[in-house]
Design a protein around this motif. Sequence first.
Motif, PDB file in Angstrom:
ATOM      1  N   ASN A 142       0.868  -1.176   0.000  1.00 12.91           N
ATOM      2  CA  ASN A 142       0.000   0.000   0.000  1.00 12.91           C
ATOM      3  C   ASN A 142       0.903   1.224   0.000  1.00 12.91           C
ATOM      4  O   ASN A 142       2.135   1.103   0.016  1.00 12.91           O
ATOM      5  CB  ASN A 142      -1.009   0.005   1.157  1.00 12.91           C
ATOM      6  CG  ASN A 142      -0.378   0.015   2.522  1.00 12.91           C
ATOM      7  OD1 ASN A 142       0.624   0.692   2.754  1.00 12.91           O
ATOM      8  ND2 ASN A 142      -0.952  -0.745   3.452  1.00 12.91           N
TER       9      ASN A 142
ATOM     10  N   LYS B 123     -11.146  12.939  -7.768  1.00 16.95           N
ATOM     11  CA  LYS B 123     -12.398  12.698  -7.050  1.00 16.95           C
ATOM     12  C   LYS B 123     -13.304  13.930  -7.081  1.00 16.95           C
ATOM     13  O   LYS B 123     -14.518  13.812  -7.217  1.00 16.95           O
ATOM     14  CB  LYS B 123     -12.109  12.268  -5.613  1.00 16.95           C
ATOM     15  CG  LYS B 123     -11.559  10.850  -5.535  1.00 16.95           C
ATOM     16  CD  LYS B 123     -11.234  10.447  -4.114  1.00 16.95           C
ATOM     17  CE  LYS B 123     -10.731   9.007  -4.076  1.00 16.95           C
ATOM     18  NZ  LYS B 123     -10.329   8.600  -2.737  1.00 16.95           N
TER      19      LYS B 123
ATOM     20  N   ASP C  18     -20.231   5.416  -8.856  1.00 16.57           N
ATOM     21  CA  ASP C  18     -19.385   4.216  -8.846  1.00 16.57           C
ATOM     22  C   ASP C  18     -20.123   2.966  -8.363  1.00 16.57           C
ATOM     23  O   ASP C  18     -19.523   1.912  -8.203  1.00 16.57           O
ATOM     24  CB  ASP C  18     -18.094   4.431  -8.073  1.00 16.57           C
ATOM     25  CG  ASP C  18     -18.308   4.783  -6.619  1.00 16.57           C
ATOM     26  OD1 ASP C  18     -19.453   4.738  -6.154  1.00 16.57           O
ATOM     27  OD2 ASP C  18     -17.315   5.091  -5.952  1.00 16.57           O
TER      28      ASP C  18
ATOM     29  N   GLN D 125     -18.281   1.060 -12.977  1.00 15.57           N
ATOM     30  CA  GLN D 125     -17.292   0.173 -12.369  1.00 15.57           C
ATOM     31  C   GLN D 125     -16.427  -0.493 -13.432  1.00 15.57           C
ATOM     32  O   GLN D 125     -15.214  -0.608 -13.266  1.00 15.57           O
ATOM     33  CB  GLN D 125     -17.972  -0.888 -11.510  1.00 15.57           C
ATOM     34  CG  GLN D 125     -18.613  -0.330 -10.275  1.00 15.57           C
ATOM     35  CD  GLN D 125     -19.359  -1.379  -9.475  1.00 15.57           C
ATOM     36  OE1 GLN D 125     -19.682  -2.457  -9.977  1.00 15.57           O
ATOM     37  NE2 GLN D 125     -19.629  -1.069  -8.215  1.00 15.57           N
TER      38      GLN D 125
ATOM     39  N   ALA E 132      -5.281  -2.961   2.600  1.00 15.97           N
ATOM     40  CA  ALA E 132      -6.037  -1.739   2.852  1.00 15.97           C
ATOM     41  C   ALA E 132      -6.581  -1.734   4.279  1.00 15.97           C
ATOM     42  O   ALA E 132      -7.788  -1.800   4.507  1.00 15.97           O
ATOM     43  CB  ALA E 132      -7.168  -1.626   1.832  1.00 15.97           C
TER      44      ALA E 132
ATOM     45  N   TRP F 155      -7.214   0.460   6.109  1.00 15.50           N
ATOM     46  CA  TRP F 155      -8.145   1.570   6.346  1.00 15.50           C
ATOM     47  C   TRP F 155      -9.579   1.203   5.961  1.00 15.50           C
ATOM     48  O   TRP F 155     -10.495   1.961   6.197  1.00 15.50           O
ATOM     49  CB  TRP F 155      -7.714   2.816   5.573  1.00 15.50           C
ATOM     50  CG  TRP F 155      -7.530   2.568   4.109  1.00 15.50           C
ATOM     51  CD1 TRP F 155      -8.486   2.669   3.128  1.00 15.50           C
ATOM     52  CD2 TRP F 155      -6.341   2.155   3.462  1.00 15.50           C
ATOM     53  NE1 TRP F 155      -7.957   2.332   1.914  1.00 15.50           N
ATOM     54  CE2 TRP F 155      -6.628   2.019   2.086  1.00 15.50           C
ATOM     55  CE3 TRP F 155      -5.048   1.889   3.892  1.00 15.50           C
ATOM     56  CZ2 TRP F 155      -5.678   1.622   1.147  1.00 15.50           C
ATOM     57  CZ3 TRP F 155      -4.102   1.496   2.959  1.00 15.50           C
ATOM     58  CH2 TRP F 155      -4.416   1.368   1.605  1.00 15.50           C
TER      59      TRP F 155
ATOM     60  N   ASP G 243     -10.794  -0.512   2.730  1.00 17.98           N
ATOM     61  CA  ASP G 243     -11.220  -0.723   1.343  1.00 17.98           C
ATOM     62  C   ASP G 243     -11.086  -2.194   0.970  1.00 17.98           C
ATOM     63  O   ASP G 243     -10.033  -2.649   0.557  1.00 17.98           O
ATOM     64  CB  ASP G 243     -10.381   0.142   0.399  1.00 17.98           C
ATOM     65  CG  ASP G 243     -10.761  -0.031  -1.063  1.00 17.98           C
ATOM     66  OD1 ASP G 243     -11.693  -0.801  -1.367  1.00 17.98           O
ATOM     67  OD2 ASP G 243     -10.113   0.606  -1.915  1.00 17.98           O
ATOM     68  N   ASP G 244     -12.186  -2.931   1.115  1.00 16.68           N
ATOM     69  CA  ASP G 244     -12.147  -4.350   0.769  1.00 16.68           C
ATOM     70  C   ASP G 244     -12.631  -4.614  -0.657  1.00 16.68           C
ATOM     71  O   ASP G 244     -12.857  -5.744  -1.046  1.00 16.68           O
ATOM     72  CB  ASP G 244     -12.931  -5.194   1.770  1.00 16.68           C
ATOM     73  CG  ASP G 244     -14.406  -4.858   1.813  1.00 16.68           C
ATOM     74  OD1 ASP G 244     -14.833  -3.878   1.162  1.00 16.68           O
ATOM     75  OD2 ASP G 244     -15.149  -5.580   2.492  1.00 16.68           O
ATOM     76  N   LEU G 245     -12.774  -3.546  -1.438  1.00 16.76           N
ATOM     77  CA  LEU G 245     -13.122  -3.678  -2.846  1.00 16.76           C
ATOM     78  C   LEU G 245     -11.845  -3.716  -3.696  1.00 16.76           C
ATOM     79  O   LEU G 245     -11.559  -4.699  -4.360  1.00 16.76           O
ATOM     80  CB  LEU G 245     -14.023  -2.526  -3.288  1.00 16.76           C
ATOM     81  CG  LEU G 245     -14.395  -2.483  -4.757  1.00 16.76           C
ATOM     82  CD1 LEU G 245     -15.151  -3.744  -5.177  1.00 16.76           C
ATOM     83  CD2 LEU G 245     -15.239  -1.255  -5.054  1.00 16.76           C
ATOM     84  N   TYR G 246     -11.054  -2.656  -3.649  1.00 21.73           N
ATOM     85  CA  TYR G 246      -9.813  -2.614  -4.415  1.00 21.73           C
ATOM     86  C   TYR G 246      -8.668  -3.294  -3.674  1.00 21.73           C
ATOM     87  O   TYR G 246      -7.656  -3.630  -4.259  1.00 21.73           O
ATOM     88  CB  TYR G 246      -9.454  -1.176  -4.790  1.00 21.73           C
ATOM     89  CG  TYR G 246     -10.308  -0.688  -5.934  1.00 21.73           C
ATOM     90  CD1 TYR G 246      -9.961  -0.992  -7.241  1.00 21.73           C
ATOM     91  CD2 TYR G 246     -11.476   0.025  -5.707  1.00 21.73           C
ATOM     92  CE1 TYR G 246     -10.757  -0.582  -8.296  1.00 21.73           C
ATOM     93  CE2 TYR G 246     -12.269   0.433  -6.754  1.00 21.73           C
ATOM     94  CZ  TYR G 246     -11.912   0.127  -8.053  1.00 21.73           C
ATOM     95  OH  TYR G 246     -12.715   0.534  -9.089  1.00 21.73           O
TER      96      TYR G 246
ATOM     97  N   GLY H  43     -10.987  -9.749   1.047  1.00 19.99           N
ATOM     98  CA  GLY H  43     -11.539  -8.699   0.198  1.00 19.99           C
ATOM     99  C   GLY H  43     -11.546  -9.107  -1.259  1.00 19.99           C
ATOM    100  O   GLY H  43     -11.112 -10.209  -1.617  1.00 19.99           O
TER     101      GLY H  43
ATOM    102  N   CYS I  72      -7.302  -4.305  -7.203  1.00 12.12           N
ATOM    103  CA  CYS I  72      -6.007  -3.747  -7.613  1.00 12.12           C
ATOM    104  C   CYS I  72      -4.916  -4.826  -7.607  1.00 12.12           C
ATOM    105  O   CYS I  72      -4.161  -4.949  -8.572  1.00 12.12           O
ATOM    106  CB  CYS I  72      -5.628  -2.590  -6.694  1.00 12.12           C
ATOM    107  SG  CYS I  72      -4.196  -1.676  -7.274  1.00 12.12           S
TER     108      CYS I  72
END
Length: 179
Positions: free
Chosen positions: A19, A81, A91, A97, A133, A135, A137-140, A160, A164
């Motif tokens: 990261n 952003k 998104d 997406q 991630a 912090w 973010d379990d998507l990217y 996740g 990425c």
Amino acid sequence: MIENVNVLTYNKSDVILFNSHAEDENVILSNLYDKCVIDYDGEIFHSSEQLFFWLLLEGNEKGRKRILNCETAKKANASGKYYLRKDKWDDTNPEVQKKEVQALRIAIGEKMRCCSEFRNIVLGTNKKIVEYAWWGDDLYGCVDEDNNLKYNQREGYVVGKNVCGRLLSEIRDESKDEN
């Protein structure tokens, strides 16, 4: 598109974690790493993050110009952003997406092509690559399965979609196949 990606669990000790806060050479894997020069479509970018937002802002010349003028990846992220919000970027829309994943794939691929440091690290491993991630973010990326092990780079599991990290691994594997 992203909603169809399976959630996976990774053992931290079996993968490459990265990261933008990494304190080892894996920090270069982050899209926010801004010491690479990426030459794309006649423009110069200093991070895959900057290129990513520039690609997403296709048709918004004011936003694209602002992205090109950003001196750091973090500033490109904030500006990108801002302009996407102004454009009412949704998104959660599967088509949006899909566009985000395509832009990220291009940005990472161009970083692979242009940045030898990045390419050497990515091609130098066969391990799965995971954006850690912590912090949330379990998507990217992936987050800690056990919150008590948060920030621990070696123990426990992360979970996740790791979009990425998966793109990085795919691009690496394609590059190895081409060679």
